[in-house]
Design a protein around this motif. Structure first.
Motif, PDB file in Angstrom:
ATOM      1  N   GLY A   1       0.830  -1.186   0.000  1.00 60.08           N
ATOM      2  CA  GLY A   1       0.000   0.000   0.000  1.00 60.08           C
ATOM      3  C   GLY A   1       0.871   1.245   0.000  1.00 60.08           C
ATOM      4  N   ALA A   2       0.261   2.395  -0.282  1.00 57.33           N
ATOM      5  CA  ALA A   2       1.007   3.650  -0.376  1.00 57.33           C
ATOM      6  C   ALA A   2       1.724   3.986   0.935  1.00 57.33           C
ATOM      7  CB  ALA A   2       0.068   4.794  -0.768  1.00 57.33           C
ATOM      8  N   LYS A   3       1.044   3.821   2.064  1.00 58.67           N
ATOM      9  CA  LYS A   3       1.669   4.140   3.354  1.00 58.67           C
ATOM     10  C   LYS A   3       2.773   3.141   3.673  1.00 58.67           C
ATOM     11  CE  LYS A   3       0.402   7.017   5.535  1.00 58.67           C
ATOM     12  NZ  LYS A   3       0.815   8.445   5.453  1.00 58.67           N
ATOM     13  N   GLU A   4       2.558   1.883   3.334  1.00 61.08           N
ATOM     14  CA  GLU A   4       3.581   0.865   3.575  1.00 61.08           C
ATOM     15  C   GLU A   4       4.844   1.188   2.780  1.00 61.08           C
ATOM     16  OE1 GLU A   4       0.267  -2.677   4.204  1.00 61.08           O
ATOM     17  OE2 GLU A   4       1.336  -2.464   2.315  1.00 61.08           O
ATOM     18  N   PHE A   5       4.656   1.580   1.517  1.00 59.15           N
ATOM     19  CA  PHE A   5       5.824   1.924   0.706  1.00 59.15           C
ATOM     20  C   PHE A   5       6.533   3.141   1.281  1.00 59.15           C
ATOM     21  CE2 PHE A   5       8.261   3.986  -2.540  1.00 59.15           C
ATOM     22  CZ  PHE A   5       8.883   2.927  -3.207  1.00 59.15           C
ATOM     23  N   ALA A   6       5.769   4.156   1.699  1.00 62.27           N
ATOM     24  CA  ALA A   6       6.372   5.375   2.242  1.00 62.27           C
ATOM     25  C   ALA A   6       7.242   5.062   3.458  1.00 62.27           C
ATOM     26  CB  ALA A   6       5.282   6.382   2.612  1.00 62.27           C
ATOM     27  N   VAL A   7       6.751   4.209   4.352  1.00 62.52           N
ATOM     28  CA  VAL A   7       7.511   3.849   5.551  1.00 62.52           C
ATOM     29  C   VAL A   7       8.761   3.056   5.170  1.00 62.52           C
ATOM     30  CG1 VAL A   7       7.480   2.448   7.660  1.00 62.52           C
ATOM     31  CG2 VAL A   7       5.551   3.956   7.120  1.00 62.52           C
ATOM     32  N   LEU A   8       8.602   2.084   4.272  1.00 64.01           N
ATOM     33  CA  LEU A   8       9.747   1.276   3.852  1.00 64.01           C
ATOM     34  C   LEU A   8      10.803   2.147   3.172  1.00 64.01           C
ATOM     35  CD1 LEU A   8      11.116  -1.462   3.494  1.00 64.01           C
ATOM     36  CD2 LEU A   8       9.856  -1.723   1.341  1.00 64.01           C
ATOM     37  N   GLU A   9      10.375   3.040   2.304  1.00 60.45           N
ATOM     38  CA  GLU A   9      11.323   3.925   1.624  1.00 60.45           C
ATOM     39  C   GLU A   9      12.076   4.788   2.631  1.00 60.45           C
ATOM     40  OE1 GLU A   9      11.460   7.358  -1.896  1.00 60.45           O
ATOM     41  OE2 GLU A   9       9.546   6.822  -0.973  1.00 60.45           O
ATOM     42  N   PHE A  10      11.367   5.351   3.607  1.00 57.83           N
ATOM     43  CA  PHE A  10      12.000   6.207   4.611  1.00 57.83           C
ATOM     44  C   PHE A  10      13.060   5.424   5.386  1.00 57.83           C
ATOM     45  CE2 PHE A  10      12.258   8.557   8.639  1.00 57.83           C
ATOM     46  CZ  PHE A  10      12.402   9.853   8.167  1.00 57.83           C
ATOM     47  N   LEU A  11      12.744   4.180   5.739  1.00 56.46           N
ATOM     48  CA  LEU A  11      13.697   3.343   6.466  1.00 56.46           C
ATOM     49  C   LEU A  11      14.871   2.944   5.570  1.00 56.46           C
ATOM     50  CD1 LEU A  11      11.195   1.003   8.354  1.00 56.46           C
ATOM     51  CD2 LEU A  11      12.668   2.732   9.407  1.00 56.46           C
ATOM     52  N   ALA A  12      14.591   2.622   4.311  1.00 54.32           N
ATOM     53  CA  ALA A  12      15.639   2.166   3.396  1.00 54.32           C
ATOM     54  C   ALA A  12      16.629   3.278   3.065  1.00 54.32           C
ATOM     55  CB  ALA A  12      15.021   1.615   2.117  1.00 54.32           C
ATOM     56  N   VAL A  13      16.124   4.507   2.922  1.00 54.54           N
ATOM     57  CA  VAL A  13      17.024   5.641   2.669  1.00 54.54           C
ATOM     58  C   VAL A  13      18.013   5.789   3.821  1.00 54.54           C
ATOM     59  CG1 VAL A  13      17.111   8.162   2.516  1.00 54.54           C
ATOM     60  CG2 VAL A  13      15.442   6.893   1.157  1.00 54.54           C
TER      61      VAL A  13
END
Length: 221
Positions: A151-163
């Motif tokens: 989902g959009a929120k799941e991707f946003a959280v994962l991206e923030f952590l991955a960066v």
């Protein structure tokens, strides 16, 4: 990514905010220059989307103030003021981009994405962390070549952590960057999304650091 939208037309404002949220942005929506100025003073944003003619003035006033204080926060003017002089005015006074109403929503999303990335440190469009391939431009995640449905929120959280791979990220940091001002920092929204991510990723990518936050290991882990 967190975006502030200044738009005094309630229906249009809700449409813009809802559309940006649907693709993963955290969005705060205000209707006056005064409220926009206050929001910027208490929150961290990756981009501002500002209308010009609102009940208490011109969104360009906020841009002038920010630039006068040396703030380089990316700004997109989104307005019906469409003459060449209006556009030149907005850009010379400090706006980074200018989009005239009516507009295509896909173009708005693309322009906001460019401005948000401009404010970040340079990084590759595809991130590798915890055995995942994270395409930040297309909002896609693959594990062993298999596309995962996030989902959009799941991707946003994962991206923030991955960066920030290799760094511990606190719950407060996640709340401030991936949710809007309506989110309750004492709620379990972060824990719920992290749990959903762990279930969907299928591999132990996100670690909990007790009392500190969450950690995604880099590609060398």
């Amino acid at each position: 990514m967190r975006v502030l939208v200044l738009e005094d037309e309630a229906e249009l404002g809700a449409e813009i905010a809802g559309g940006l949220r649907s693709v993963g942005y955290a969005v705060d929506l205000v209707a006056t220059v005064a409220d926009a100025g206050f929001a910027v003073s208490v929150n961290e944003y990756d981009c501002l989307v500002l209308d010009r003619m609102v009940p208490d003035g011109d969104g360009l006033e906020l841009v002038r103030t920010l630039r006068g204080h040396g703030t380089s926060l990316p700004v997109l003017m989104l307005t019906a003021m469409d003459t060449v002089a209006d556009r030149v005015d907005g850009l010379t006074e400090g706006a980074d981009d200018y989009l005239v109403k009516p507009f295509a929503f896909a173009e708005l999303v693309a322009r906001v994405g460019v401005l948000c990335r401009r404010g970040e440190q340079p990084r590759p469009p595809i991130l590798y962390a915890g055995g995942l391939e994270i395409d930040t431009a297309r909002k896609r995640v693959r594990r062993d070549g298999i596309l995962l449905a996030l989902g959009a929120k799941e991707f946003a959280v994962l991206e923030f952590l991955a960066v920030r791979a290799g760094q511990v990220v606190s719950r407060i940091d996640l709340i401030e960057h991936c949710w809007d001002e309506q989110a309750d920092p004492m709620s379990n929204v972060v824990d719920a999304v992290i749990a959903q991510l762990r279930r969907k990723l299928g591999v132990p990518v996100i670690s909990t650091v007790r009392g500190a936050g969450y950690l995604v290991e880099g590609p060398a882990a």
